[in-house]
Design a protein around this motif. Sequence first.
Motif, short mmCIF file in Angstrom:
data_model
loop_
_atom_site.label_atom_id
_atom_site.label_comp_id
_atom_site.label_asym_id
_atom_site.label_seq_id
_atom_site.Cartn_x
_atom_site.Cartn_y
_atom_site.Cartn_z
N ALA A 15 47.94 3.98 35.20
CA ALA A 15 47.96 3.33 33.78
C ALA A 15 48.65 2.46 33.72
O ALA A 15 49.94 1.91 34.52
CB ALA A 15 48.60 4.47 32.83
N PRO A 16 48.51 1.28 32.95
CA PRO A 16 49.22 0.00 32.69
C PRO A 16 50.60 0.39 32.01
O PRO A 16 50.90 1.13 31.46
CB PRO A 16 48.30 -0.79 31.88
CG PRO A 16 47.56 0.18 30.90
CD PRO A 16 47.19 1.47 31.98
N PRO A 17 51.58 -0.46 32.48
CA PRO A 17 53.04 -0.13 32.08
C PRO A 17 53.09 -0.20 30.45
O PRO A 17 52.50 -1.11 30.02
CB PRO A 17 53.64 -1.18 32.53
CG PRO A 17 52.82 -2.32 33.28
CD PRO A 17 51.59 -1.60 33.41
N ARG A 18 53.35 0.84 30.04
CA ARG A 18 53.52 0.89 28.62
C ARG A 18 54.34 2.12 28.21
O ARG A 18 54.73 3.11 28.90
CB ARG A 18 52.20 1.12 27.88
CG ARG A 18 52.19 1.08 26.44
CD ARG A 18 50.58 1.23 26.00
NE ARG A 18 50.48 1.59 24.67
CZ ARG A 18 49.14 1.49 23.94
NH1 ARG A 18 48.03 1.32 24.92
NH2 ARG A 18 49.25 1.53 22.70
N THR A 19 55.27 1.78 27.12
CA THR A 19 56.07 2.97 26.69
C THR A 19 55.18 4.26 26.07
O THR A 19 54.53 4.02 25.19
CB THR A 19 56.91 2.45 25.43
OG1 THR A 19 57.85 1.40 26.26
CG2 THR A 19 58.00 3.51 25.04
N ARG A 20 55.40 5.40 26.36
CA ARG A 20 54.68 6.61 26.06
C ARG A 20 55.25 6.93 24.75
O ARG A 20 56.59 6.79 24.37
CB ARG A 20 54.88 7.47 27.01
CG ARG A 20 53.64 7.74 27.86
CD ARG A 20 54.10 6.71 29.04
NE ARG A 20 53.01 7.05 30.20
CZ ARG A 20 52.95 6.25 31.48
NH1 ARG A 20 53.83 5.31 31.54
NH2 ARG A 20 52.26 6.50 32.38
N ARG A 21 54.23 7.23 23.73
CA ARG A 21 54.76 7.83 22.35
C ARG A 21 55.14 9.08 22.50
O ARG A 21 55.77 9.77 21.69
CB ARG A 21 53.66 7.42 21.31
CG ARG A 21 53.37 6.02 21.51
CD ARG A 21 52.19 6.08 20.27
NE ARG A 21 51.55 4.65 20.00
CZ ARG A 21 50.50 4.23 19.40
NH1 ARG A 21 50.20 5.13 18.58
NH2 ARG A 21 50.14 3.13 19.56
N LEU A 22 54.45 9.94 23.40
CA LEU A 22 54.67 11.32 23.45
C LEU A 22 54.57 11.96 24.88
O LEU A 22 53.84 11.53 25.84
CB LEU A 22 53.65 12.24 22.95
CG LEU A 22 53.66 13.74 22.91
CD1 LEU A 22 54.82 14.24 22.17
CD2 LEU A 22 52.20 14.19 22.21
N SER A 23 55.89 12.47 25.32
CA SER A 23 56.06 12.83 26.67
C SER A 23 56.55 14.44 26.66
O SER A 23 57.36 14.90 25.99
CB SER A 23 57.01 11.91 27.41
OG SER A 23 57.37 12.39 28.67
N VAL A 24 55.57 15.10 27.52
CA VAL A 24 55.62 16.52 27.43
C VAL A 24 56.09 17.07 28.91
O VAL A 24 55.38 16.66 29.69
CB VAL A 24 54.80 17.32 26.82
CG1 VAL A 24 54.70 18.83 26.85
CG2 VAL A 24 54.38 16.79 25.38
N ALA A 25 56.80 18.21 29.17
CA ALA A 25 57.03 18.88 30.20
C ALA A 25 56.69 20.20 30.29
O ALA A 25 57.02 20.93 29.05
CB ALA A 25 58.68 18.71 30.68
N PHE A 26 56.14 20.70 31.08
CA PHE A 26 55.68 22.29 31.05
C PHE A 26 56.37 22.84 32.08
O PHE A 26 56.66 22.58 33.24
CB PHE A 26 54.00 22.31 31.30
CG PHE A 26 53.29 21.70 30.34
CD1 PHE A 26 52.90 22.55 29.30
CD2 PHE A 26 52.77 20.39 30.38
CE1 PHE A 26 52.03 21.92 28.36
CE2 PHE A 26 52.00 19.81 29.21
CZ PHE A 26 51.71 20.65 28.30
N LEU A 27 56.79 24.01 31.57
CA LEU A 27 57.49 25.13 32.48
C LEU A 27 56.43 26.29 32.66
O LEU A 27 56.24 27.03 31.52
CB LEU A 27 58.81 25.46 32.20
CG LEU A 27 59.90 24.55 32.12
CD1 LEU A 27 61.16 25.09 31.80
CD2 LEU A 27 60.16 23.82 33.62
#
Length: 341
Positions: A15-27
């Motif tokens: 993906a091109p460099p860009r600030t993500r608006r939503l970042s999620v981690a799954f356990l």
Amino acid sequence: MMYPKAAPRGSNVSAPPRTRRLSVAFLLAPRFTLVAFSAFVDALRLAADEGDSSRPIDCDWQVLSQDMQPITASCGLKVSPTSPLVDPTQFDYIVVVGGLLPHLKLDPELSNFIQHAAARRVPLIGICTAPFILARLGLMENRRSCVSWYVASDFAEEFPGLPFSSEELFIDEGDRLSCAGGTSVVHLAAHLIERHCDKARAAKALRIMIEHTQLPAQTPQPLPPLMQQTSDTRVRKAILLIERHISTPVSAEFIAQHVNISVRHLERLFLAEVGMTPVAFAVKLRMATAYNLLVTTQAPILDIALECGFLSNSHFSRSFKQTFGKKPSQVREEECAHQHS
């Protein structure tokens, strides 16, 4: 414990460099429910990019693990983690995915990570049976948990002091969110996508997943088996309440108070929607449940009677015969004979 930073990534497609608006981690808990996990991930994937390239541009997701070993779902398939445990503050949410209740035991390192994330004020999301995990870690005090009607009695028994609901699709209390699982996860994900990205991206994800519209959190969960369908929210909530109290039947007054209407109004709604009063519906549901237990389990008839809200075997037998024209023992004998024929 200090956790390292990790560069967000959500797929093998660059993906091109860009600030993500939503970042999620799954356990993922052992024997987690695959559809609850995959539905959430796919909603993020579809919202993350223009078109269908699946690049993690606006949304990013990781599957974290303490040992990077594949995690087995309840269906037997395995999912490989994408990252070791890293600093939870780089994510907007930590999503814990539950599954089969007997296997709902996390590695101590994962439990410590969840508590660390909570201490760092990272919002936690429990989907499927994961509210059990969060509650066992003491992280659901003074907060409502959303659980499936299927495990509502288990939750009430294990956590008698904690409020919960098995009526809504999901519950958002800011730092704690919970969802009953299944395809309702799609609507929780859309709720977060709309919050962090925009409404258009949430709508795009839902449309591609063949969901006509985003459902609000208060949408009642689908009714359990043996229950008639109704479009009236108050009747649906009343039916779920009746189902949860099969072993300890509740009065029409109690039900009406729970759905915030008068008894007479409740009775009129039930007559219009299901063709009988709430009390008559409760009796019908108890009888249907008893019949199902008789033919699908080897539980003693007295145990079935008590589980379905009857105070004695004789009372149960009379009511059962009035409904089905046969005694419970006859139905069980016929079912046994059928299985061996």
